[in-house]
Design an enzyme around this catalytic site. Structure first.
Site, mmCIF file in Angstrom:
data_model
loop_
_atom_site.group_PDB
_atom_site.id
_atom_site.type_symbol
_atom_site.label_atom_id
_atom_site.label_comp_id
_atom_site.label_asym_id
_atom_site.label_seq_id
_atom_site.Cartn_x
_atom_site.Cartn_y
_atom_site.Cartn_z
ATOM 1 N N CYS A 264 -5.907 -1.672 3.290
ATOM 2 C CA CYS A 264 -5.868 -2.779 4.233
ATOM 3 C C CYS A 264 -7.269 -3.322 4.439
ATOM 4 O O CYS A 264 -8.215 -2.549 4.629
ATOM 5 C CB CYS A 264 -5.282 -2.304 5.561
ATOM 6 S SG CYS A 264 -5.099 -3.600 6.793
ATOM 7 N N LEU A 265 -7.391 -4.636 4.418
ATOM 8 C CA LEU A 265 -8.686 -5.260 4.641
ATOM 9 C C LEU A 265 -9.219 -4.961 6.040
ATOM 10 O O LEU A 265 -10.426 -5.018 6.264
ATOM 11 C CB LEU A 265 -8.582 -6.771 4.420
ATOM 12 C CG LEU A 265 -8.222 -7.198 2.991
ATOM 13 C CD1 LEU A 265 -7.994 -8.694 2.923
ATOM 14 C CD2 LEU A 265 -9.279 -6.757 2.006
ATOM 15 N N HIS B 267 1.973 -6.167 10.151
ATOM 16 C CA HIS B 267 0.814 -6.631 10.929
ATOM 17 C C HIS B 267 1.247 -7.561 12.063
ATOM 18 O O HIS B 267 0.654 -7.540 13.139
ATOM 19 C CB HIS B 267 -0.179 -7.384 10.037
ATOM 20 C CG HIS B 267 -1.204 -6.517 9.384
ATOM 21 N ND1 HIS B 267 -2.124 -5.776 10.095
ATOM 22 C CD2 HIS B 267 -1.477 -6.295 8.074
ATOM 23 C CE1 HIS B 267 -2.908 -5.133 9.251
ATOM 24 N NE2 HIS B 267 -2.532 -5.415 8.014
ATOM 25 N N GLY C 124 -3.041 -9.758 0.444
ATOM 26 C CA GLY C 124 -2.284 -10.276 1.564
ATOM 27 C C GLY C 124 -3.152 -10.311 2.796
ATOM 28 O O GLY C 124 -4.153 -9.594 2.890
ATOM 29 N N HIS D 32 4.054 -5.009 4.293
ATOM 30 C CA HIS D 32 2.780 -4.659 4.915
ATOM 31 C C HIS D 32 2.321 -5.781 5.850
ATOM 32 O O HIS D 32 1.923 -5.524 6.994
ATOM 33 C CB HIS D 32 1.750 -4.407 3.808
ATOM 34 C CG HIS D 32 0.392 -4.044 4.293
ATOM 35 N ND1 HIS D 32 -0.153 -2.792 4.118
ATOM 36 C CD2 HIS D 32 -0.557 -4.770 4.940
ATOM 37 C CE1 HIS D 32 -1.374 -2.767 4.636
ATOM 38 N NE2 HIS D 32 -1.644 -3.966 5.135
ATOM 39 N N GLU D 33 2.386 -7.028 5.379
ATOM 40 C CA GLU D 33 1.912 -8.155 6.185
ATOM 41 C C GLU D 33 2.822 -8.419 7.384
ATOM 42 O O GLU D 33 2.349 -8.724 8.482
ATOM 43 C CB GLU D 33 1.763 -9.414 5.330
ATOM 44 C CG GLU D 33 0.760 -9.297 4.199
ATOM 45 C CD GLU D 33 -0.580 -8.703 4.593
ATOM 46 O OE1 GLU D 33 -1.044 -8.919 5.738
ATOM 47 O OE2 GLU D 33 -1.172 -7.998 3.768
ATOM 48 N N GLN E 297 -5.128 -10.429 11.571
ATOM 49 C CA GLN E 297 -6.299 -9.853 10.913
ATOM 50 C C GLN E 297 -7.521 -10.768 10.976
ATOM 51 O O GLN E 297 -8.631 -10.337 10.692
ATOM 52 C CB GLN E 297 -5.982 -9.510 9.457
ATOM 53 C CG GLN E 297 -5.011 -8.363 9.311
ATOM 54 C CD GLN E 297 -4.774 -8.062 7.861
ATOM 55 O OE1 GLN E 297 -3.912 -8.662 7.223
ATOM 56 N NE2 GLN E 297 -5.548 -7.140 7.320
#
Length: 161
Positions: free
Chosen positions: A90-91, A136, A46, A132-133, A51
């Site tokens: 997380c990226l 963000h 995701g 999660h997204e 991000q």
């Protein structure tokens, strides 16, 4: 399509609330294409626009299961049920994972790249990825919610975002 630079914590853009998308045009389509390519290149499941440094309410999710890539503009969590506790990464926070409590089943409404409304019902890992997204987009990171944090290798990140 292009791979974009993934913003890393503690960059302040990750703590801001993203703004609603009102223009469904070529720029949005390019952003969605680039986000998907960036997510796949980083081996994530995701990615949210903040991000990649863009404060727009745009996410892409692909857990590797059906239905594949889901692009959603202006996502809104409208229903949630049940509970699951599981690992997330997380990226934007490489090398760190944590156990996060999330809803087991969710319903999210949003728009596609052309502004057409649609709804997604998800459970399990896909529900986790959506939550999660969406976090963000509101300036919330999984580290804010984790019950336990632990260091991880890049290879094990595939179990998280």
């Amino acid at each position: 399509m292009a791979i974009r630079l993934i913003v890393k914590d503690p960059d302040p853009v990750l703590r801001e609330r993203a703004i609603e998308v009102t223009k469904f045009n070529r720029n949005l389509h390019k952003l969605l294409d680039d986000m998907a390519q960036t997510m796949y290149d980083a081996e994530g499941v995701g990615l949210a626009a903040p991000q990649v440094g863009i404060l727009k309410r745009v996410i892409v999710v692909d857990t590797g299961e059906e239905p594949g890539l889901i692009e959603m503009v202006n996502p809104e969590l409208v229903e949630k049920d049940g509970e699951q506790l599981g690992p997330e990464g997380c990226l934007s926070i490489p090398g760190l994972s944590g156990d996060v409590r999330r809803a087991q089943r969710i319903k999210v409404k949003g728009q596609d790249r052309n502004g057409e409304p649609f709804t997604v019902e998800a459970e399990g890992f896909l529900a986790r990825a959506f939550q999660h997204e969406i976090d963000h987009l509101n300036g919330v990171l999984f580290t804010d919610l984790a019950e336990e944090l632990y260091e991880t290798s890049a290879k094990s990140r595939r179990d998280g975002e």
